[in-house]
Design a protein around this motif. Structure first.
Motif, PDB file in Angstrom:
ATOM      1  N   THR A   2       0.845  -1.191   0.000  1.00  0.00           N
ATOM      2  CA  THR A   2       0.000   0.000   0.000  1.00  0.00           C
ATOM      3  C   THR A   2       0.880   1.241   0.000  1.00  0.00           C
ATOM      4  O   THR A   2       2.003   1.245   0.507  1.00  0.00           O
ATOM      5  N   LYS A   3       0.350   2.280  -0.569  1.00  0.00           N
ATOM      6  CA  LYS A   3       1.066   3.555  -0.628  1.00  0.00           C
ATOM      7  C   LYS A   3       0.959   4.251   0.733  1.00  0.00           C
ATOM      8  O   LYS A   3      -0.122   4.318   1.315  1.00  0.00           O
ATOM      9  N   PRO A   4       2.077   4.780   1.250  1.00  0.00           N
ATOM     10  CA  PRO A   4       2.008   5.480   2.536  1.00  0.00           C
ATOM     11  C   PRO A   4       1.123   6.728   2.442  1.00  0.00           C
ATOM     12  O   PRO A   4       1.061   7.379   1.406  1.00  0.00           O
ATOM     13  N   VAL A   5       0.465   7.039   3.526  1.00  0.00           N
ATOM     14  CA  VAL A   5      -0.358   8.238   3.607  1.00  0.00           C
ATOM     15  C   VAL A   5       0.331   9.199   4.567  1.00  0.00           C
ATOM     16  O   VAL A   5       0.600   8.858   5.711  1.00  0.00           O
ATOM     17  N   TYR A   6       0.596  10.393   4.072  1.00  0.00           N
ATOM     18  CA  TYR A   6       1.349  11.379   4.838  1.00  0.00           C
ATOM     19  C   TYR A   6       0.453  12.558   5.225  1.00  0.00           C
ATOM     20  O   TYR A   6       0.787  13.707   4.971  1.00  0.00           O
ATOM     21  N   VAL A   7      -0.682  12.283   5.854  1.00  0.00           N
ATOM     22  CA  VAL A   7      -1.642  13.350   6.162  1.00  0.00           C
ATOM     23  C   VAL A   7      -1.026  14.394   7.085  1.00  0.00           C
ATOM     24  O   VAL A   7      -1.100  15.598   6.810  1.00  0.00           O
ATOM     25  N   VAL A  83       7.749  11.893   0.141  1.00  0.00           N
ATOM     26  CA  VAL A  83       8.323  10.570   0.353  1.00  0.00           C
ATOM     27  C   VAL A  83       9.273  10.681   1.543  1.00  0.00           C
ATOM     28  O   VAL A  83      10.323  11.319   1.441  1.00  0.00           O
ATOM     29  N   GLY A  84       8.858  10.132   2.670  1.00  0.00           N
ATOM     30  CA  GLY A  84       9.704  10.173   3.861  1.00  0.00           C
ATOM     31  C   GLY A  84       9.994  11.592   4.301  1.00  0.00           C
ATOM     32  O   GLY A  84       9.076  12.351   4.612  1.00  0.00           O
ATOM     33  N   THR A  85      11.271  11.974   4.273  1.00  0.00           N
ATOM     34  CA  THR A  85      11.677  13.306   4.733  1.00  0.00           C
ATOM     35  C   THR A  85      11.908  14.277   3.579  1.00  0.00           C
ATOM     36  O   THR A  85      12.456  15.367   3.788  1.00  0.00           O
ATOM     37  N   ALA A  86      11.492  13.901   2.373  1.00  0.00           N
ATOM     38  CA  ALA A  86      11.649  14.768   1.199  1.00  0.00           C
ATOM     39  C   ALA A  86      10.285  15.055   0.586  1.00  0.00           C
ATOM     40  O   ALA A  86       9.389  14.203   0.618  1.00  0.00           O
ATOM     41  N   ALA A  87      10.140  16.253   0.043  1.00  0.00           N
ATOM     42  CA  ALA A  87       8.868  16.620  -0.587  1.00  0.00           C
ATOM     43  C   ALA A  87       9.117  17.653  -1.682  1.00  0.00           C
ATOM     44  O   ALA A  87      10.115  18.379  -1.657  1.00  0.00           O
ATOM     45  N   SER A  88       8.189  17.706  -2.619  1.00  0.00           N
ATOM     46  CA  SER A  88       8.186  18.768  -3.618  1.00  0.00           C
ATOM     47  C   SER A  88       6.778  19.322  -3.689  1.00  0.00           C
ATOM     48  O   SER A  88       5.804  18.631  -3.356  1.00  0.00           O
ATOM     49  N   ALA A  89       6.665  20.569  -4.101  1.00  0.00           N
ATOM     50  CA  ALA A  89       5.357  21.223  -4.155  1.00  0.00           C
ATOM     51  C   ALA A  89       5.352  22.243  -5.279  1.00  0.00           C
ATOM     52  O   ALA A  89       6.400  22.762  -5.677  1.00  0.00           O
ATOM     53  N   ARG A  90       4.134  22.530  -5.754  1.00  0.00           N
ATOM     54  CA  ARG A  90       3.947  23.577  -6.763  1.00  0.00           C
ATOM     55  C   ARG A  90       2.887  24.542  -6.262  1.00  0.00           C
ATOM     56  O   ARG A  90       1.845  24.132  -5.758  1.00  0.00           O
ATOM     57  N   ILE A  91       3.175  25.833  -6.423  1.00  0.00           N
ATOM     58  CA  ILE A  91       2.214  26.899  -6.103  1.00  0.00           C
ATOM     59  C   ILE A  91       2.054  27.775  -7.331  1.00  0.00           C
ATOM     60  O   ILE A  91       3.042  28.162  -7.961  1.00  0.00           O
ATOM     61  N   ASP A  92       0.816  28.087  -7.673  1.00  0.00           N
ATOM     62  CA  ASP A  92       0.513  29.076  -8.706  1.00  0.00           C
ATOM     63  C   ASP A  92      -0.075  30.295  -8.015  1.00  0.00           C
ATOM     64  O   ASP A  92      -0.955  30.162  -7.157  1.00  0.00           O
ATOM     65  N   THR A  93       0.435  31.484  -8.365  1.00  0.00           N
ATOM     66  CA  THR A  93      -0.074  32.717  -7.768  1.00  0.00           C
ATOM     67  C   THR A  93      -0.466  33.702  -8.857  1.00  0.00           C
ATOM     68  O   THR A  93       0.147  33.755  -9.919  1.00  0.00           O
ATOM     69  N   PHE A 104       8.069  26.160  -7.952  1.00  0.00           N
ATOM     70  CA  PHE A 104       8.318  24.775  -7.567  1.00  0.00           C
ATOM     71  C   PHE A 104       9.263  24.783  -6.378  1.00  0.00           C
ATOM     72  O   PHE A 104      10.312  25.439  -6.411  1.00  0.00           O
ATOM     73  N   PHE A 105       8.890  24.064  -5.331  1.00  0.00           N
ATOM     74  CA  PHE A 105       9.650  24.031  -4.087  1.00  0.00           C
ATOM     75  C   PHE A 105      10.150  22.621  -3.811  1.00  0.00           C
ATOM     76  O   PHE A 105       9.415  21.651  -4.028  1.00  0.00           O
ATOM     77  N   ASN A 106      11.358  22.520  -3.301  1.00  0.00           N
ATOM     78  CA  ASN A 106      11.873  21.277  -2.733  1.00  0.00           C
ATOM     79  C   ASN A 106      12.005  21.501  -1.243  1.00  0.00           C
ATOM     80  O   ASN A 106      12.568  22.517  -0.811  1.00  0.00           O
ATOM     81  N   LEU A 107      11.457  20.568  -0.476  1.00  0.00           N
ATOM     82  CA  LEU A 107      11.471  20.673   0.979  1.00  0.00           C
ATOM     83  C   LEU A 107      12.096  19.426   1.584  1.00  0.00           C
ATOM     84  O   LEU A 107      12.001  18.334   1.016  1.00  0.00           O
ATOM     85  N   LEU A 108      12.708  19.607   2.740  1.00  0.00           N
ATOM     86  CA  LEU A 108      13.208  18.501   3.546  1.00  0.00           C
ATOM     87  C   LEU A 108      12.710  18.664   4.977  1.00  0.00           C
ATOM     88  O   LEU A 108      12.531  19.795   5.447  1.00  0.00           O
ATOM     89  N   LYS A 109      12.515  17.544   5.635  1.00  0.00           N
ATOM     90  CA  LYS A 109      12.147  17.581   7.052  1.00  0.00           C
ATOM     91  C   LYS A 109      13.437  17.456   7.854  1.00  0.00           C
ATOM     92  O   LYS A 109      14.057  16.396   7.909  1.00  0.00           O
ATOM     93  N   VAL A 110      13.865  18.569   8.429  1.00  0.00           N
ATOM     94  CA  VAL A 110      15.126  18.660   9.157  1.00  0.00           C
ATOM     95  C   VAL A 110      14.824  18.922  10.624  1.00  0.00           C
ATOM     96  O   VAL A 110      14.080  19.855  10.944  1.00  0.00           O
ATOM     97  N   ASP A 111      15.383  18.104  11.492  1.00  0.00           N
ATOM     98  CA  ASP A 111      15.146  18.238  12.935  1.00  0.00           C
ATOM     99  C   ASP A 111      13.651  18.311  13.245  1.00  0.00           C
ATOM    100  O   ASP A 111      13.207  19.113  14.075  1.00  0.00           O
TER     101      ASP A 111
END
Length: 127
Positions: A2-7, A83-93, A104-111
């Motif tokens: 199953t695909k993980p759910v990251y709510v 995916v785990g501690t990495a993520a990407s996102a898109r925002i239109d303004t 386009f944003f790249n994010l990491l979960k740090v500390d």
């Protein structure tokens, strides 16, 4: 499998991205600054098709000096992929100081905290 759910993670990332949106709307980098790592970068392509950007401080300086509050500005989070501690996102303004962007944003979960590590963008011709 199953695909993980990251709510929970999704909701935390939305809060971070909303800091960016609100800072742009109010033309106040102090609102968006907490969303970004101190080492974050920003890049785009200028009107001459040349790469432009560098340290994220350039975004903050531009927001504070060249932008103005835009009460009619609208931003939407188009997608978030985690995916785990990495993520990407898109925002239109639309109508951020008269400009329209796709970011386009790249994010990491740090500390234990999500933070934007890099942003690339496209500036649209405003309607």
């Amino acid at each position: 499998m199953t695909k993980p759910v990251y709510v929970k993670e999704y909701n935390e990332i939305v809060k971070v991205l909303n800091q960016y949106n609100e800072g742009g709307k109010q033309a106040d980098s102090s609102i968006m600054k907490p969303a970004f790592s101190k080492e974050a970068t920003i890049y785009g392509v200028d009107g001459d098709d040349k790469l432009t950007g560098g340290p994220i401080q350039g975004l903050f300086d531009t927001i504070d000096s060249a932008f103005r509050p835009s009460p009619k500005a609208q931003g939407v989070i188009v997608n978030i992929d985690i995916v785990g501690t990495a993520a990407s996102a898109r925002i239109d303004t639309n109508d951020i100081s008269g400009f329209c962007f796709t970011d386009f944003f790249n994010l990491l979960k740090v500390d234990g905290k999500w933070t934007v590590i890099s942003k690339i963008y496209h500036t649209h011709v405003a309607p």
